[in-house]
Design a protein around this motif. Structure first.
Motif, PDB file in Angstrom:
ATOM      1  N   ASP A 287       0.817  -1.213   0.000  1.00 16.41           N
ATOM      2  CA  ASP A 287       0.000   0.000   0.000  1.00 16.41           C
ATOM      3  C   ASP A 287       0.854   1.267   0.000  1.00 16.41           C
ATOM      4  O   ASP A 287       0.519   2.240  -0.659  1.00 16.41           O
ATOM      5  CB  ASP A 287      -0.931   0.007   1.221  1.00 16.41           C
ATOM      6  N   SER A 288       1.948   1.238   0.734  1.00 14.40           N
ATOM      7  CA  SER A 288       2.793   2.426   0.802  1.00 14.40           C
ATOM      8  C   SER A 288       4.180   2.031   1.297  1.00 14.40           C
ATOM      9  O   SER A 288       4.366   0.971   1.908  1.00 14.40           O
ATOM     10  CB  SER A 288       2.181   3.478   1.744  1.00 14.40           C
ATOM     11  N   VAL A 289       5.134   2.879   1.029  1.00 10.36           N
ATOM     12  CA  VAL A 289       6.486   2.728   1.578  1.00 10.36           C
ATOM     13  C   VAL A 289       6.916   4.095   2.100  1.00 10.36           C
ATOM     14  O   VAL A 289       6.489   5.139   1.598  1.00 10.36           O
ATOM     15  CB  VAL A 289       7.495   2.219   0.520  1.00 10.36           C
ATOM     16  N   LYS A 290       7.763   4.076   3.112  1.00 14.05           N
ATOM     17  CA  LYS A 290       8.211   5.339   3.693  1.00 14.05           C
ATOM     18  C   LYS A 290       9.188   6.073   2.781  1.00 14.05           C
ATOM     19  O   LYS A 290       9.216   7.303   2.758  1.00 14.05           O
ATOM     20  CB  LYS A 290       8.856   5.070   5.056  1.00 14.05           C
ATOM     21  N   ASP A 291       9.984   5.306   2.056  1.00 16.93           N
ATOM     22  CA  ASP A 291      11.022   5.916   1.227  1.00 16.93           C
ATOM     23  C   ASP A 291      10.986   5.292  -0.158  1.00 16.93           C
ATOM     24  O   ASP A 291      11.648   4.279  -0.426  1.00 16.93           O
ATOM     25  CB  ASP A 291      12.393   5.699   1.875  1.00 16.93           C
ATOM     26  N   PRO A 292      10.180   5.857  -1.102  1.00 19.72           N
ATOM     27  CA  PRO A 292      10.098   5.291  -2.451  1.00 19.72           C
ATOM     28  C   PRO A 292      11.448   5.209  -3.154  1.00 19.72           C
ATOM     29  O   PRO A 292      11.693   4.261  -3.916  1.00 19.72           O
ATOM     30  CB  PRO A 292       9.151   6.263  -3.172  1.00 19.72           C
ATOM     31  N   GLU A 293      12.330   6.182  -2.923  1.00 22.99           N
ATOM     32  CA  GLU A 293      13.642   6.129  -3.576  1.00 22.99           C
ATOM     33  C   GLU A 293      14.420   4.901  -3.115  1.00 22.99           C
ATOM     34  O   GLU A 293      15.010   4.186  -3.936  1.00 22.99           O
ATOM     35  CB  GLU A 293      14.440   7.402  -3.279  1.00 22.99           C
ATOM     36  N   LYS A 294      14.431   4.634  -1.822  1.00 22.95           N
ATOM     37  CA  LYS A 294      15.118   3.446  -1.314  1.00 22.95           C
ATOM     38  C   LYS A 294      14.456   2.186  -1.843  1.00 22.95           C
ATOM     39  O   LYS A 294      15.139   1.199  -2.163  1.00 22.95           O
ATOM     40  CB  LYS A 294      15.098   3.443   0.215  1.00 22.95           C
ATOM     41  N   PHE A 295      13.138   2.198  -1.957  1.00 23.00           N
ATOM     42  CA  PHE A 295      12.403   1.042  -2.464  1.00 23.00           C
ATOM     43  C   PHE A 295      12.896   0.665  -3.863  1.00 23.00           C
ATOM     44  O   PHE A 295      13.177  -0.503  -4.140  1.00 23.00           O
ATOM     45  CB  PHE A 295      10.908   1.350  -2.488  1.00 23.00           C
ATOM     46  N   PHE A 296      13.028   1.668  -4.740  1.00 24.26           N
ATOM     47  CA  PHE A 296      13.430   1.381  -6.113  1.00 24.26           C
ATOM     48  C   PHE A 296      14.934   1.145  -6.256  1.00 24.26           C
ATOM     49  O   PHE A 296      15.358   0.368  -7.111  1.00 24.26           O
ATOM     50  CB  PHE A 296      12.989   2.510  -7.048  1.00 24.26           C
ATOM     51  N   THR A 297      15.731   1.798  -5.452  1.00 23.61           N
ATOM     52  CA  THR A 297      17.179   1.669  -5.600  1.00 23.61           C
ATOM     53  C   THR A 297      17.753   0.486  -4.818  1.00 23.61           C
ATOM     54  O   THR A 297      18.875   0.052  -5.107  1.00 23.61           O
ATOM     55  CB  THR A 297      17.889   2.951  -5.145  1.00 23.61           C
ATOM     56  N   SER A 298      16.977  -0.049  -3.848  1.00 27.57           N
ATOM     57  CA  SER A 298      17.515  -1.123  -3.012  1.00 27.57           C
ATOM     58  C   SER A 298      16.656  -2.381  -2.995  1.00 27.57           C
ATOM     59  O   SER A 298      17.191  -3.491  -2.910  1.00 27.57           O
ATOM     60  CB  SER A 298      17.688  -0.629  -1.566  1.00 27.57           C
ATOM     61  N   ASP A 299      15.335  -2.241  -3.066  1.00 30.99           N
ATOM     62  CA  ASP A 299      14.451  -3.386  -2.837  1.00 30.99           C
ATOM     63  C   ASP A 299      13.977  -4.079  -4.115  1.00 30.99           C
ATOM     64  O   ASP A 299      13.699  -5.287  -4.090  1.00 30.99           O
ATOM     65  CB  ASP A 299      13.221  -2.940  -2.037  1.00 30.99           C
ATOM     66  N   VAL A 300      13.862  -3.362  -5.213  1.00 32.75           N
ATOM     67  CA  VAL A 300      13.334  -3.937  -6.455  1.00 32.75           C
ATOM     68  C   VAL A 300      14.480  -4.509  -7.277  1.00 32.75           C
ATOM     69  O   VAL A 300      15.548  -3.895  -7.391  1.00 32.75           O
ATOM     70  CB  VAL A 300      12.569  -2.870  -7.270  1.00 32.75           C
ATOM     71  N   ASP A 301      14.263  -5.709  -7.851  1.00 31.34           N
ATOM     72  CA  ASP A 301      15.251  -6.353  -8.711  1.00 31.34           C
ATOM     73  C   ASP A 301      15.678  -5.390  -9.822  1.00 31.34           C
ATOM     74  O   ASP A 301      14.841  -4.819 -10.528  1.00 31.34           O
ATOM     75  CB  ASP A 301      14.635  -7.619  -9.314  1.00 31.34           C
TER      76      ASP A 301
END
Length: 361
Positions: free
Chosen positions: A161-175
């Motif tokens: 539903d949401s993430v606190k830090d979208p930049e970290k999500f895309f740069t660290s969590d997504v393949d």
């Protein structure tokens, strides 16, 4: 390793496998992406040894639902990597044909054929969700991570539903390979628009097809496809991978050899016929755009204007068989059933939104 799946995209299957076996996604590699709406099989490489009992536990866990993944050990070899696939061979059954349609198909005996090499609509969205993958890629390139995350959720790629830090999500969590796919979707939309402009400028008789939610401009007469060769063989394409980007090229026109294997009564549609055709496409080309352009021409021409081409594909290319049906999605004798359009006799032709090649076996 052979991976069979139903209801999962290739990316989702890799995520499930890496989570279960406590691997990084980079330890699981593959040659190409397969559609999630179907039972598909492809070879993948896992760069560690997985014991048989671990495979059995994984399969038992995943097979418990209607959406499943099944792994089968097939041996050791060089790893599967993007770019190694030469092409795909298709055997497609078109149903709900009139007798005249089927007879016309029966006259196709190994004819060479050319069509516009568009990226088809699967490139721009997951079935059942808005086609915004290319917009997501643009947001990532602009480093607009808030917008990127909104589009990521809208596109059906995550249940978060949401993430606190979208930049970290895309740069660290997504393949990283998934991020490359989104960026390449944006490059694909640019490439398609440039091809549509060339078609509009170079070909006198064209038709707009927006039935899939993405707009395409096709030739009414498939011989007109060759007029584009006056503009050159390729269009530039900015390709993204996990290391960055580099300039590439994509052919304006794809060539294939088509043969009708048989025609028969259609057991699923009363008083109708079906026709089974086979053809080969290089890696990266879309069987759906080939079928749709053939259908477009049939409705405007009433004939099958195949053209002779000098570029040939190697005969040894064999990878998959694909069967097609208009009304159902299921597996029959190990082949994938795909949705293809009905042939609307004597009326203005419009492809349904559900047109989709489902996968490979």
């Amino acid at each position: 390793m052979s991976s069979s799946k139903k209801g999962y995209s290739t990316f989702e299957a890799i995520e499930r496998m890496s989570s279960f076996f406590a691997l990084s996604s980079s330890q699981i590699t593959y040659c190409g992406l397969k559609d999630e709406e179907g039972i598909t099989t492809q070879e993948v490489s896992i760069k560690v040894h997985i014991p048989d009992e671990a495979l059995e536990r994984f399969n038992a866990t995943m097979y418990a639902s209607s959406a499943y993944i099944e792994l089968t050990y097939i041996g050791q070899s060089n790893s599967q990597e993007i770019g190694k696939l030469l092409g795909n061979a298709f055997t497609v059954t078109l149903r709900n044909l009139s007798g005249a349609d089927a007879e016309a198909f029966s006259e196709i005996h190994k004819r060479d054929y050319a069509f516009l090499n568009y990226y088809d609509y699967q490139r721009f969205g997951i079935p059942g969700y808005p086609q915004v993958t290319h917009l997501l890629g643009k947001a990532l390139l602009d480093q607009d991570y808030q917008r990127a995350f909104k589009l990521y959720r809208l596109s059906g790629n995550t249940k978060i539903d949401s993430v606190k830090d979208p930049e970290k999500f895309f740069t660290s969590d997504v393949d990283a390979r998934k991020l490359s796919f989104f960026k390449n979707a944006y490059s694909s939309s640019i490439w398609n628009n440039e091809l549509m402009y060339l078609v509009q400028r170079s070909v006198p008789n064209t038709v707009i097809d927006d039935s899939t939610g993405i707009t395409y401009r096709f030739c009414k007469n498939l011989k007109d496809v060759l007029l584009l060769l006056r503009q050159g063989d390729n269009l530039p394409y900015l390709k993204y991978d996990v290391q960055g980007s580099h300039q590439s090229e994509r052919s304006l026109i794809t060539h294939t050899r088509v043969e009708c294997l048989n025609t028969s009564d259609d057991e699923r549609h009363a008083n109708c016929k079906n026709a089974t055709v086979t053809f080969i496409l290089p890696s990266g080309c879309y069987a759906t755009t080939f079928i749709r352009q053939l259908c477009t021409c049939l409705m405007h021409q009433g004939t099958y204007p195949f053209v002779c081409c000098t570029r040939k594909l190697p005969d040894e290319l064999t990878n998959c068989n694909l069967s097609c049906s208009f009304h159902s999605i299921q597996a029959i004798n190990g082949s994938i059933i795909a949705i293809v359009p009905s042939w609307i006799k004597g009326k203005c032709f419009r492809l349904p939104e559900s047109l989709l090649v489902l996968g490979f076996v």
